[in-house]
Write a protein that holds these residues in place. Structure first.
Motif, short mmCIF file in Angstrom:
data_model
loop_
_atom_site.label_atom_id
_atom_site.label_comp_id
_atom_site.label_asym_id
_atom_site.label_seq_id
_atom_site.Cartn_x
_atom_site.Cartn_y
_atom_site.Cartn_z
N UNK A 16 0.83 -1.21 0.00
CA UNK A 16 0.00 0.00 0.00
C UNK A 16 0.86 1.26 0.00
N UNK A 17 1.97 1.19 0.71
CA UNK A 17 2.87 2.34 0.79
C UNK A 17 3.57 2.62 -0.54
N UNK A 18 3.71 1.59 -1.39
CA UNK A 18 4.41 1.78 -2.66
C UNK A 18 3.48 2.08 -3.83
N UNK A 19 2.17 1.88 -3.65
CA UNK A 19 1.23 2.08 -4.76
C UNK A 19 1.07 3.57 -5.07
N UNK A 20 1.42 3.98 -6.30
CA UNK A 20 1.36 5.41 -6.65
C UNK A 20 -0.06 5.95 -6.84
N UNK A 21 -1.05 5.06 -6.98
CA UNK A 21 -2.42 5.52 -7.21
C UNK A 21 -3.36 5.19 -6.05
N UNK A 22 -2.83 4.66 -4.97
CA UNK A 22 -3.64 4.36 -3.80
C UNK A 22 -4.68 3.28 -4.02
N UNK A 23 -4.34 2.28 -4.84
CA UNK A 23 -5.29 1.23 -5.19
C UNK A 23 -5.32 0.08 -4.19
N UNK A 24 -4.50 0.15 -3.14
CA UNK A 24 -4.40 -0.96 -2.19
C UNK A 24 -4.88 -0.52 -0.81
N UNK A 25 -5.74 -1.35 -0.23
CA UNK A 25 -6.28 -1.07 1.10
C UNK A 25 -6.39 -2.37 1.89
N UNK A 26 -6.43 -2.25 3.20
CA UNK A 26 -6.57 -3.41 4.06
C UNK A 26 -7.97 -4.00 3.89
N UNK A 27 -8.03 -5.31 3.67
CA UNK A 27 -9.30 -6.00 3.51
C UNK A 27 -9.62 -6.86 4.72
N UNK A 28 -10.55 -7.77 4.56
CA UNK A 28 -10.96 -8.64 5.66
C UNK A 28 -9.85 -9.59 6.10
N UNK A 29 -9.23 -10.28 5.15
CA UNK A 29 -8.19 -11.27 5.47
C UNK A 29 -6.78 -10.73 5.25
N UNK A 30 -6.62 -9.89 4.26
CA UNK A 30 -5.31 -9.32 3.92
C UNK A 30 -5.54 -8.08 3.07
N UNK A 31 -4.48 -7.46 2.63
CA UNK A 31 -4.62 -6.28 1.78
C UNK A 31 -5.22 -6.69 0.44
N UNK A 32 -5.94 -5.75 -0.19
CA UNK A 32 -6.59 -6.02 -1.46
C UNK A 32 -6.32 -4.89 -2.44
N UNK A 33 -6.29 -5.23 -3.72
CA UNK A 33 -6.06 -4.25 -4.77
C UNK A 33 -7.37 -3.96 -5.48
N UNK A 34 -7.72 -2.68 -5.59
CA UNK A 34 -8.91 -2.26 -6.32
C UNK A 34 -8.60 -2.37 -7.82
N UNK A 35 -9.23 -3.32 -8.48
CA UNK A 35 -8.95 -3.58 -9.90
C UNK A 35 -9.22 -2.36 -10.78
N UNK A 36 -10.21 -1.56 -10.44
CA UNK A 36 -10.56 -0.39 -11.25
C UNK A 36 -9.50 0.71 -11.15
N UNK A 37 -8.78 0.75 -10.04
CA UNK A 37 -7.78 1.80 -9.82
C UNK A 37 -6.37 1.38 -10.21
#
Length: 56
Positions: A16-37
């Motif tokens: 999440x710290x390295x993503x330049x567009x902020x597409x990664x956030x903490x999810x239920x089990x682990x971090x998740x990537x927003x496919x649209x972003x």
């Protein structure tokens, strides 16, 4: 198609710290990537200390 975080994720937040567009956030089990972003730059994969991110 976006990068995908697998169940190997240890929820450290490095991706999440390295993503330049902020597409990664903490999810239920682990971090998740927003496919649209996700711009498929690979920064998250390079920053993951446990290789838990798969390329599209």
């Amino acid at each position: 198609m976006a990068y995908k975080i697998t169940d190997e994720c240890i929820s450290c937040g490095a991706c999440a710290a390295t993503c330049p567009v902020g597409a990664i956030a903490e999810g239920d089990k682990h971090y998740e990537i927003d496919e649209a972003s996700c711009v498929e730059c690979g920064a998250c994969q390079a920053g993951c200390p446990v290789s838990a991110i798969e390329a599209p």
